[in-house]
Motif scaffolding. Structure first.
Motif, PDB file in Angstrom:
ATOM      1  N   VAL A  18       0.837  -1.200   0.000  1.00 22.28           N
ATOM      2  CA  VAL A  18       0.000   0.000   0.000  1.00 22.28           C
ATOM      3  C   VAL A  18       0.876   1.256   0.000  1.00 22.28           C
ATOM      4  CG1 VAL A  18      -1.680   1.350   1.319  1.00 22.28           C
ATOM      5  CG2 VAL A  18      -1.937  -1.128   1.125  1.00 22.28           C
ATOM      6  N   LEU A  19       0.628   2.146  -0.928  1.00 16.31           N
ATOM      7  CA  LEU A  19       1.363   3.410  -0.994  1.00 16.31           C
ATOM      8  C   LEU A  19       0.817   4.398   0.031  1.00 16.31           C
ATOM      9  CD1 LEU A  19       1.621   4.054  -4.848  1.00 16.31           C
ATOM     10  CD2 LEU A  19       3.143   2.704  -3.387  1.00 16.31           C
ATOM     11  N   MET A  20       1.721   5.065   0.739  1.00 14.17           N
ATOM     12  CA  MET A  20       1.374   6.147   1.667  1.00 14.17           C
ATOM     13  C   MET A  20       2.207   7.371   1.281  1.00 14.17           C
ATOM     14  SD  MET A  20       1.361   4.130   5.337  1.00 14.17           S
ATOM     15  CE  MET A  20       0.650   5.529   6.219  1.00 14.17           C
ATOM     16  N   VAL A  52       4.466   1.348   1.782  1.00  9.49           N
ATOM     17  CA  VAL A  52       5.573   1.946   1.046  1.00  9.49           C
ATOM     18  C   VAL A  52       5.392   3.457   1.140  1.00  9.49           C
ATOM     19  CG1 VAL A  52       6.618   2.310  -1.219  1.00  9.49           C
ATOM     20  CG2 VAL A  52       5.925   0.010  -0.524  1.00  9.49           C
ATOM     21  N   LEU A  53       6.324   4.122   1.843  1.00  9.98           N
ATOM     22  CA  LEU A  53       6.224   5.558   2.062  1.00  9.98           C
ATOM     23  C   LEU A  53       6.799   6.287   0.856  1.00  9.98           C
ATOM     24  CD1 LEU A  53       7.238   5.783   5.832  1.00  9.98           C
ATOM     25  CD2 LEU A  53       5.004   5.381   4.814  1.00  9.98           C
ATOM     26  N   VAL A  54       5.971   7.110   0.245  1.00 10.80           N
ATOM     27  CA  VAL A  54       6.327   7.741  -1.018  1.00 10.80           C
ATOM     28  C   VAL A  54       6.600   9.225  -0.797  1.00 10.80           C
ATOM     29  CG1 VAL A  54       5.571   8.214  -3.371  1.00 10.80           C
ATOM     30  CG2 VAL A  54       4.839   6.106  -2.223  1.00 10.80           C
ATOM     31  N   PRO A  55       7.787   9.723  -1.136  1.00 14.11           N
ATOM     32  CA  PRO A  55       8.057  11.158  -1.021  1.00 14.11           C
ATOM     33  C   PRO A  55       7.261  11.934  -2.063  1.00 14.11           C
ATOM     34  CG  PRO A  55       9.885  10.063  -2.114  1.00 14.11           C
ATOM     35  CD  PRO A  55       8.955   8.977  -1.651  1.00 14.11           C
ATOM     36  N   THR A  56       6.771  13.079  -1.658  1.00 11.47           N
ATOM     37  CA  THR A  56       5.995  13.916  -2.581  1.00 11.47           C
ATOM     38  C   THR A  56       6.789  15.138  -3.059  1.00 11.47           C
ATOM     39  OG1 THR A  56       5.031  15.113  -0.704  1.00 11.47           O
ATOM     40  CG2 THR A  56       3.804  13.228  -1.551  1.00 11.47           C
ATOM     41  N   CYS A  57       8.051  15.224  -2.650  1.00 13.06           N
ATOM     42  CA  CYS A  57       8.855  16.413  -2.941  1.00 13.06           C
ATOM     43  C   CYS A  57       9.584  16.342  -4.278  1.00 13.06           C
ATOM     44  CB  CYS A  57       9.869  16.647  -1.814  1.00 13.06           C
ATOM     45  SG  CYS A  57      10.968  15.241  -1.525  1.00 13.06           S
ATOM     46  N   CYS A  58       9.450  15.227  -4.990  1.00 17.61           N
ATOM     47  CA  CYS A  58      10.207  15.041  -6.233  1.00 17.61           C
ATOM     48  C   CYS A  58       9.318  14.999  -7.468  1.00 17.61           C
ATOM     49  CB  CYS A  58      11.037  13.759  -6.146  1.00 17.61           C
ATOM     50  SG  CYS A  58      12.250  13.779  -4.813  1.00 17.61           S
ATOM     51  N   GLY A  59       8.076  15.438  -7.336  1.00 18.86           N
ATOM     52  CA  GLY A  59       7.193  15.471  -8.482  1.00 18.86           C
ATOM     53  C   GLY A  59       6.589  14.111  -8.804  1.00 18.86           C
ATOM     54  N   ASP A  62       7.853   9.623 -11.358  1.00 19.69           N
ATOM     55  CA  ASP A  62       7.907   8.187 -11.065  1.00 19.69           C
ATOM     56  C   ASP A  62       6.580   7.635 -10.550  1.00 19.69           C
ATOM     57  OD1 ASP A  62      10.669   8.111 -11.713  1.00 19.69           O
ATOM     58  OD2 ASP A  62      11.147   8.908  -9.722  1.00 19.69           O
ATOM     59  N   LEU A  63       5.506   8.388 -10.722  1.00 21.83           N
ATOM     60  CA  LEU A  63       4.215   7.989 -10.177  1.00 21.83           C
ATOM     61  C   LEU A  63       3.768   6.617 -10.668  1.00 21.83           C
ATOM     62  CD1 LEU A  63       1.670   8.667  -8.534  1.00 21.83           C
ATOM     63  CD2 LEU A  63       0.787   9.874 -10.549  1.00 21.83           C
ATOM     64  N   GLU A  64       3.860   6.381 -11.950  1.00 19.71           N
ATOM     65  CA  GLU A  64       3.385   5.108 -12.501  1.00 19.71           C
ATOM     66  C   GLU A  64       4.234   3.942 -12.003  1.00 19.71           C
ATOM     67  OE1 GLU A  64       0.631   4.594 -14.105  1.00 19.71           O
ATOM     68  OE2 GLU A  64       0.107   6.716 -14.214  1.00 19.71           O
ATOM     69  N   GLN A  65       5.525   4.174 -11.785  1.00 22.96           N
ATOM     70  CA  GLN A  65       6.375   3.107 -11.259  1.00 22.96           C
ATOM     71  C   GLN A  65       5.985   2.757  -9.829  1.00 22.96           C
ATOM     72  OE1 GLN A  65      10.525   3.693 -12.033  1.00 22.96           O
ATOM     73  NE2 GLN A  65      11.168   1.888 -10.880  1.00 22.96           N
ATOM     74  N   TYR A  66       5.667   3.763  -9.039  1.00 26.81           N
ATOM     75  CA  TYR A  66       5.155   3.492  -7.690  1.00 26.81           C
ATOM     76  C   TYR A  66       3.860   2.674  -7.769  1.00 26.81           C
ATOM     77  CZ  TYR A  66       8.367   6.580  -5.138  1.00 26.81           C
ATOM     78  OH  TYR A  66       9.477   7.149  -4.567  1.00 26.81           O
ATOM     79  N   LEU A  67       2.969   3.071  -8.658  1.00 24.40           N
ATOM     80  CA  LEU A  67       1.689   2.386  -8.764  1.00 24.40           C
ATOM     81  C   LEU A  67       1.840   0.948  -9.253  1.00 24.40           C
ATOM     82  CD1 LEU A  67      -0.443   5.335 -10.155  1.00 24.40           C
ATOM     83  CD2 LEU A  67      -0.832   4.149  -7.991  1.00 24.40           C
ATOM     84  N   ALA A 113      -4.765   6.046  -9.637  1.00 21.54           N
ATOM     85  CA  ALA A 113      -5.154   4.864  -8.872  1.00 21.54           C
ATOM     86  C   ALA A 113      -6.569   4.427  -9.237  1.00 21.54           C
ATOM     87  CB  ALA A 113      -5.048   5.149  -7.377  1.00 21.54           C
ATOM     88  N   ILE A 114      -7.462   5.386  -9.417  1.00 22.44           N
ATOM     89  CA  ILE A 114      -8.827   5.060  -9.853  1.00 22.44           C
ATOM     90  C   ILE A 114      -8.797   4.404 -11.230  1.00 22.44           C
ATOM     91  CG2 ILE A 114     -11.028   6.068 -10.597  1.00 22.44           C
ATOM     92  CD1 ILE A 114     -10.686   8.144  -8.349  1.00 22.44           C
TER      93      ILE A 114
END
Length: 267
Positions: A18-20, A52-59, A62-67, A113-114
């Motif tokens: 789960v992404l946080m 999985v703690l996701v930093p939000t400071c880097c734009g 890499d969003l799709e890779q996290y997902l 995510a939706i």
């Protein structure tokens, strides 16, 4: 390696991821990305998920890779407010902190995510983010709106008092949430100065406070599991039967997602 250890390792590998998304915090001249312990614990101990703690400071590059690694998304509360320009309003609370990096990460995260059909669970700010991402708007000063109660905590009170149940919410009759809680009314805590004004597209109210404020919603037309609450079920969650049910339901949705695409949940 013993059979017992092998079983434990296999079980751990099977837990849903789960992404946080984390938030910004400044400490002694240094910028931090943070996540509060109280949000992580029930996700691990009650929902049975791996955070999985996701930093939000880097734009969002890499969003799709996290997902790609995720079986669910968990949007927590925070001390900051969403930038009101993102829902077409001027800032009426300039003294209140904002976290624009989190705003600009989480709103695309929610939409992506939706699109993937991932389970999503939002708490407080997380609920508000979902609403804004789907085109809704907010009461910036709920406590100053005619007809609404003051939903803020007493900042001078001990933390246990701040997070104690303070009012009732009425659950939508015969709804998924009412069936989960086995009741049409529950007691919740209240620690927010803002609230949902207009629901975003596809969102449906599941619970309202005594003054009519939307306290929980879902989106059955958009997602098998998209659920958010304005209160804080994470606080001492293991000691609250209602909170346990909520985190277990989210965990089960994530496990079904991890098991394959052919899962369905009547949420």
């Amino acid at each position: 390696m013993s059979n017992n250890n092998s079983a434990k390792n296999t079980s751990a590998k099977c837990k849903p991821v789960v992404l946080m998304s984390m938030g910004a915090q400044e400490r002694k001249g240094h910028d931090y990305q943070v996540m509060t312990h109280k949000y992580i614990t029930p996700l691990v101990e009650i929902a049975g998920c791996v955070p999985v703690l996701v930093p939000t400071c880097c734009g969002i590059e890499d969003l799709e890779q996290y997902l790609d690694m995720a079986d669910g998304v968990y949007l927590t509360g925070a001390g900051s407010n969403i930038d009101p320009t993102l829902y077409g309003q001027e800032n009426l609370t300039p003294d209140k902190g904002q976290d624009r990096d989190r705003d600009l990460f989480d709103l695309p995260l929610i939409k992506a995510a939706i699109a993937r059909g991932l389970p999503i669970f939002g708490i407080c700010r997380g609920m508000q983010e979902i609403n804004v991402a789907l085109g809704g708007d907010m009461y910036q000063k709920l406590y100053a709106e005619p007809g609404f109660n003051d939903h803020r905590e007493d900042s001078n009170a001990p933390v246990d008092v701040q997070y104690a149940a303070s009012h009732s919410v009425r659950l939508q009759a015969n709804s998924w949430l009412a069936k989960l809680m086995q009741s049409e009314e529950i007691r919740v805590n209240s620690l927010h100065g803002q609230g949902v004004k207009t629901l975003g597209k596809g969102l449906e109210s599941l619970a309202r406070a005594e003054d009519g404020l939307v306290e929980a919603f879902h989106a059955p037309s958009l997602s098998p599991f998209l659920f958010a609450v304005q209160w804080h079920p994470e606080w001492q969650a293991a000691q609250n039967p209602d909170s346990v049910k909520i985190f277990q339901a989210f965990g089960e949705a994530c496990r079904q997602r991890a098991a394959g695409p052919a899962y369905e949940m009547a949420c």
